[in-house]
Design an enzyme around this catalytic site. Structure first.
Site, PDB file in Angstrom:
ATOM      1  N   ASP A  60     -60.931  14.627  21.392  1.00 17.57           N
ATOM      2  CA  ASP A  60     -61.864  15.353  22.249  1.00 17.57           C
ATOM      3  C   ASP A  60     -61.440  16.810  22.302  1.00 17.57           C
ATOM      4  OD1 ASP A  60     -63.768  15.993  24.473  1.00 17.57           O
ATOM      5  OD2 ASP A  60     -63.949  13.816  24.514  1.00 17.57           O
ATOM      6  N   HIS A  91     -67.483  17.825  21.268  1.00 16.06           N
ATOM      7  CA  HIS A  91     -66.174  17.370  21.758  1.00 16.06           C
ATOM      8  C   HIS A  91     -65.098  17.543  20.692  1.00 16.06           C
ATOM      9  CE1 HIS A  91     -67.480  15.775  25.641  1.00 16.06           C
ATOM     10  NE2 HIS A  91     -68.543  15.262  25.031  1.00 16.06           N
ATOM     11  N   GLU A 124     -73.260  14.697  23.722  1.00 17.00           N
ATOM     12  CA  GLU A 124     -73.082  15.978  24.403  1.00 17.00           C
ATOM     13  C   GLU A 124     -72.766  17.121  23.436  1.00 17.00           C
ATOM     14  OE1 GLU A 124     -71.638  14.357  28.782  1.00 17.00           O
ATOM     15  OE2 GLU A 124     -70.097  14.855  27.305  1.00 17.00           O
TER      16      GLU A 124
END
Length: 504
Positions: free
Chosen positions: A134, A205, A272
């Site tokens: 991440d 990420h 995301e």
């Protein structure tokens, strides 16, 4: 009986007596995969499983019948254990019964991961999803790209909590697993019939990877060489560039990942991913025109499809968060549905395999109760009863052929505010026990479930089992003083009024 998860059928044979330690096992392929029949009598125990996994799950049930001390690492009983004489016929509702552990935000040592394998196995959960990369850290050794762990595994400081006022822990934080560490985890899990699912997040990420190799980012838009491993939380605009060089880099990464993890599925994230840099990037815009794509969503889909095909050519299947549906999903890809049920429903109706893990129901990093004593509360309140009443099959799919495409369910625990094993334990338990029953047992509809009975079984025996295992769970009466985090802010939201009953 105080068994958790609850078995499908239990028949009393009458009476009870001391257990003589004799356990006979057999595999009978006429039983379903993972199914078992356990018979306990004065002659000992007999376990017949549909496969070796079924035999193993039968042993876990016998372990519960032997009492909480059977969960200690060494026997302490001075007297023979008295067991009820029963026959239990049992089989899981779902083939995928998972738990996601985020080791990217806060690293957990290998020993803690092995311990969670044991905890999952004791609850008949069979998938450990490791979130390995991440923005805040890269946790898997890649020999062809050593800076991923030399640089990407470490951040100089860490935000404490998530909210106002902003607080910092100024100590560096990090760590990673060597490839042999991960092989050990995989082998240990396989002995307990748990599959380890690796997640390598892309194209969002990814700041830890870009900090290690700046050429992976959108260098025509920002100074990627100035980026560091992210020290804060939240959705990050710094994403991978959609270039052939980036594709080759991550193929290198995945080739090494495939050598470590033999499971059929590989998780590539896909969630995301902010498109702001791609909109400004001449390189990204040129790629959109070159490929004849409509927009940046289709550009992300192109990257996801590339790795879907790449994995399929090697006998594996891609699984990703439900954002991978945006712009079109490659044939054979599976979806992990975290945003309500809508994406999972669409994927199931399109013939894709789906794992249901909606944040509104089974995100275990979310708070367990209202009140100032709850440590670093984030998200919505998910009580033990809320998790017990979670239903993975939404009404729109119930009774349709598409319901069979929901191959399982998973609870997720992100670790932005869970900095060590004790905090992970507190967030996971006892709610993971309730989730395990939902994933395994053939329960009635959510409104008809006997939560009082589940609580009674927890109080009668299962909390004692967790004590024997050394689990720092949240007590039913609220956190112990040492489990609280006074002064560290959280970030709570008003829970949406929509519930599973309204999911369409």
């Amino acid at each position: 009986m105080s068994l958790i998860p609850a078995p499908r059928r239990l028949e009393w044979l009458g009476g009870s007596g001391p257990f003589n330690g004799n356990v006979r096992t057999e595999v009978d392929s006429s039983l379903a995969p993972e199914a078992y029949r356990l018979t306990v009598s004065a002659d000992g125990a007999e376990i017949v499983g549909g496969d070796e996994a079924g035999v193993f799950w039968g042993r876990q049930t016998l372990r519960q019948l032997l009492g909480p001390d059977a969960f200690r690492r060494a026997p302490i009983a001075r007297e023979p254990v008295t067991v009820p004489y029963v026959t239990i016929d049992d089989a899981p509702r779902f083939a995928w019964r998972g738990f996601m552990l985020d080791v990217a935000r806060h690293f957990l040592p290998k020993e803690d991961v092995l311990r969670y394998v044991d905890l999952l196995a004791a609850h008949k959960l069979n998938v450990l999803h490791l979130h390995l990369t991440d923005d805040q850290g890269w946790r898997v050794e890649i020999e062809r790209h050593p800076r991923l762990t030399e640089i990407g595994a470490w951040r100089r400081r860490t935000r404490r909590g998530w909210g106002e006022p902003v607080l910092w822990d100024e100590r560096p934080h990090g760590g990673f697993y060597t490839q042999d560490d991960l092989r050990e985890i995989v082998a240990y899990a396989a002995e307990r019939h748990v599959t380890v699912l690796p997640e390598i997040d892309l194209p969002g990420h990814s700041q830890a990877a870009i900090a290690a190799y700046p050429e992976l980012g959108n260098a025509d838009v920002i100074d990627t060489a100035a980026l560091e491993v992210l020290t804060d939380w939240g959705i990050n605009p710094n994403v991978l560039a959609p270039t052939d060089a980036v594709l080759r880099f991550y193929e290198d990464v995945l080739e090494e990942v495939l050598e470590i993890f033999p499971g059929r599925f590989v998780h590539i994230g896909g969630d995301e991913c902010r498109k702001d840099q791609w909109r400004k990037s001449p390189t990204a815009q040129a790629r959109i025109r070159e490929l004849g794509l409509k927009d940046e969503d289709e550009l992300q889909s192109w990257m996801i499809r590339h790795f879907g095909r790449w994995l399929a050519a090697r006998g594996r299947r891609l699984i990703g968060w439900d954002e991978i549906l945006e712009g079109g999903l490659a044939e054979g890809a599976a979806v992990m549905c975290w945003r309500w049920y809508r994406g999972g429903i669409a994927a199931a109706e399109a013939g894709h395999s789906v794992v249901m893990c909606p944040q509104q129901e089974v995100y275990l990093d979310h708070a367990q109760a209202h009140g100032a004593d709850e440590p670093v509360p984030v998200g919505w309140v998910h009580t033990l009863e809320d998790v017990y009443r979670f239903e993975p099959i939404p009404p729109r799919l119930t009774g349709t052929p598409h319901a069979a495409n929901v191959i399982g369910t998973q609870a997720n625990l992100w670790t932005e505010v869970a900095e060590d094993r004790g905090r992970v334990d507190y967030q996971a338990f006892p709610r993971l026990a309730a989730f395990a029953e939902v994933a395994w047992s053939d329960l009635p509809g959510p409104d008809e479930r006997d939560f009082a009975g589940f609580e009674r079984r927890m109080n009668d025996a299962h909390y004692a089992r967790l004590d024997a295992l050394g689990v720092g769970y949240r007590p039913p009466t609220g956190p112990h003083p040492w489990q609280r985090r006074p002064g560290i802010p959280g970030r709570m939201h008003g829970k949406p009024r929509k519930t599973w009953r309204m999911a369409d």
